[in-house]
Design a protein around this motif. Structure first.
Motif, short mmCIF file in Angstrom:
data_model
loop_
_atom_site.label_atom_id
_atom_site.label_comp_id
_atom_site.label_asym_id
_atom_site.label_seq_id
_atom_site.Cartn_x
_atom_site.Cartn_y
_atom_site.Cartn_z
N ALA A 63 -11.40 -21.83 -26.26
CA ALA A 63 -11.59 -21.79 -27.84
C ALA A 63 -12.72 -21.02 -27.79
O ALA A 63 -12.86 -20.18 -28.77
N THR A 64 -13.93 -21.22 -27.18
CA THR A 64 -15.07 -20.28 -27.31
C THR A 64 -14.94 -19.01 -27.01
O THR A 64 -15.09 -18.25 -27.74
N TRP A 65 -14.19 -18.89 -25.85
CA TRP A 65 -14.08 -17.44 -25.37
C TRP A 65 -12.79 -16.66 -26.64
O TRP A 65 -13.06 -15.56 -27.03
N GLY A 66 -11.98 -17.49 -27.18
CA GLY A 66 -11.09 -16.89 -28.01
C GLY A 66 -11.75 -16.57 -29.33
O GLY A 66 -11.43 -15.36 -29.91
N ALA A 67 -12.57 -17.37 -29.81
CA ALA A 67 -13.21 -17.07 -30.99
C ALA A 67 -14.31 -15.89 -30.86
O ALA A 67 -14.38 -15.15 -31.72
N LEU A 68 -14.96 -15.92 -29.50
CA LEU A 68 -15.79 -14.76 -29.66
C LEU A 68 -15.17 -13.42 -29.47
O LEU A 68 -15.69 -12.41 -29.96
N GLY A 69 -13.98 -13.44 -28.91
CA GLY A 69 -13.26 -12.30 -28.52
C GLY A 69 -12.81 -12.04 -29.90
O GLY A 69 -12.62 -10.59 -30.14
N ILE A 70 -12.18 -12.73 -30.79
CA ILE A 70 -11.53 -12.22 -32.01
C ILE A 70 -12.83 -11.82 -32.99
O ILE A 70 -12.60 -10.68 -33.67
N ILE A 71 -13.81 -12.58 -32.92
CA ILE A 71 -15.07 -12.25 -33.92
C ILE A 71 -15.50 -10.75 -33.60
O ILE A 71 -15.83 -9.64 -34.24
N GLY A 72 -15.76 -10.50 -32.22
CA GLY A 72 -16.10 -9.31 -31.45
C GLY A 72 -15.58 -8.33 -31.62
O GLY A 72 -15.60 -7.15 -32.06
N THR A 73 -13.99 -8.57 -31.67
CA THR A 73 -13.02 -7.51 -31.70
C THR A 73 -12.83 -6.90 -33.39
O THR A 73 -12.85 -5.79 -33.48
N ALA A 74 -13.11 -8.06 -34.29
CA ALA A 74 -12.91 -7.73 -35.64
C ALA A 74 -14.41 -6.82 -35.99
O ALA A 74 -14.01 -5.74 -36.71
N LEU A 75 -15.56 -7.40 -35.60
CA LEU A 75 -16.33 -6.48 -35.95
C LEU A 75 -16.48 -5.13 -35.38
O LEU A 75 -16.85 -4.01 -36.08
N LEU A 76 -16.33 -4.89 -33.96
CA LEU A 76 -16.42 -3.54 -33.34
C LEU A 76 -15.25 -2.79 -33.69
O LEU A 76 -15.37 -1.57 -33.55
N GLY A 77 -14.12 -3.55 -34.09
CA GLY A 77 -12.96 -2.77 -34.40
C GLY A 77 -13.12 -1.92 -35.80
O GLY A 77 -12.77 -0.66 -36.13
N GLY A 92 -10.40 -16.66 -42.41
CA GLY A 92 -9.75 -17.33 -41.06
C GLY A 92 -10.56 -17.24 -39.95
O GLY A 92 -10.66 -18.26 -39.12
N ILE A 93 -11.41 -16.31 -39.91
CA ILE A 93 -12.42 -16.13 -38.70
C ILE A 93 -13.50 -17.52 -38.96
O ILE A 93 -13.95 -18.03 -38.05
N ALA A 94 -14.04 -17.51 -40.42
CA ALA A 94 -14.81 -18.66 -40.55
C ALA A 94 -14.11 -19.95 -40.01
O ALA A 94 -14.89 -20.84 -39.75
N VAL A 95 -13.11 -20.29 -40.65
CA VAL A 95 -12.38 -21.56 -40.06
C VAL A 95 -12.32 -21.60 -38.62
O VAL A 95 -12.51 -22.79 -38.09
N MET A 96 -12.10 -20.54 -37.93
CA MET A 96 -12.20 -20.60 -36.49
C MET A 96 -13.33 -20.87 -35.98
O MET A 96 -13.56 -21.70 -34.95
N ILE A 97 -14.44 -20.61 -36.47
CA ILE A 97 -15.78 -21.01 -36.13
C ILE A 97 -16.22 -22.17 -36.42
O ILE A 97 -16.77 -22.78 -35.44
N VAL A 98 -15.64 -22.66 -37.50
CA VAL A 98 -15.94 -24.39 -37.67
C VAL A 98 -15.15 -25.11 -36.81
O VAL A 98 -15.73 -25.81 -36.12
N ALA A 99 -13.97 -24.85 -36.46
CA ALA A 99 -13.00 -25.31 -35.44
C ALA A 99 -13.67 -25.34 -34.01
O ALA A 99 -13.50 -26.38 -33.28
N VAL A 100 -14.27 -24.32 -33.63
CA VAL A 100 -14.99 -24.12 -32.15
C VAL A 100 -16.15 -25.01 -32.25
O VAL A 100 -16.40 -25.82 -31.12
N VAL A 101 -16.87 -25.20 -33.12
CA VAL A 101 -17.97 -25.99 -33.38
C VAL A 101 -17.64 -27.43 -33.34
O VAL A 101 -18.11 -28.23 -32.49
N LEU A 102 -16.53 -27.91 -34.05
CA LEU A 102 -15.99 -29.00 -34.12
C LEU A 102 -15.52 -29.76 -32.48
O LEU A 102 -15.59 -30.67 -31.96
N ILE A 103 -14.76 -28.67 -31.97
CA ILE A 103 -14.49 -28.89 -30.47
C ILE A 103 -15.53 -29.13 -29.66
O ILE A 103 -15.42 -30.03 -29.00
#
Length: 106
Positions: A63-77, A92-103
């Motif tokens: 989950a952490t890998w996926g979230a960091l990958g998505i955020i980084g790809t969105a920002l650098l893209g 959606g990215i904000a919701v994902m960040i909250v989900a990773v923190v909860l996990i």
């Protein structure tokens, strides 16, 4: 020791982001150099992730890998390739960040 495993997750995410950017530059794998770079980077990302799960729960690492990958790809893209997300995409990215923190808390 958890920090070393988290380091592998961060490394895997950075490699994944690089792979995603190379994939975009490859134009559907039409440009062989970018295509080869994509494959090498994604294999390297999974190798780093495999090291991370030696000391972390798979769900947390993935989950952490996926979230960091998505955020980084969105920002650098956006910064490097001119890709733009709509506000709902950022939500959606904000919701994902909250989900990773909860996990991680669970």
């Amino acid at each position: 020791m958890l920090n070393a495993y988290l380091g592998y997750v961060v490394m895997a995410a950075a490699l994944d982001i690089g792979a995603n950017l190379c994939a975009a530059k490859s134009k559907g794998f039409a440009h062989r150099g970018w295509a080869v770079a994509t494959i090498v980077l994604i294999l390297s990302a999974f190798t780093a992730l495999a090291q991370a799960v030696k000391g972390m729960d798979l769900a947390v690492a993935y989950a952490t890998w996926g979230a960091l990958g998505i955020i980084g790809t969105a920002l650098l893209g956006q910064a490097l390739l001119g890709h733009r997300l709509k506000p709902i995409g950022w939500a959606g990215i904000a919701v994902m960040i909250v989900a990773v923190v909860l996990i991680k808390l669970g």
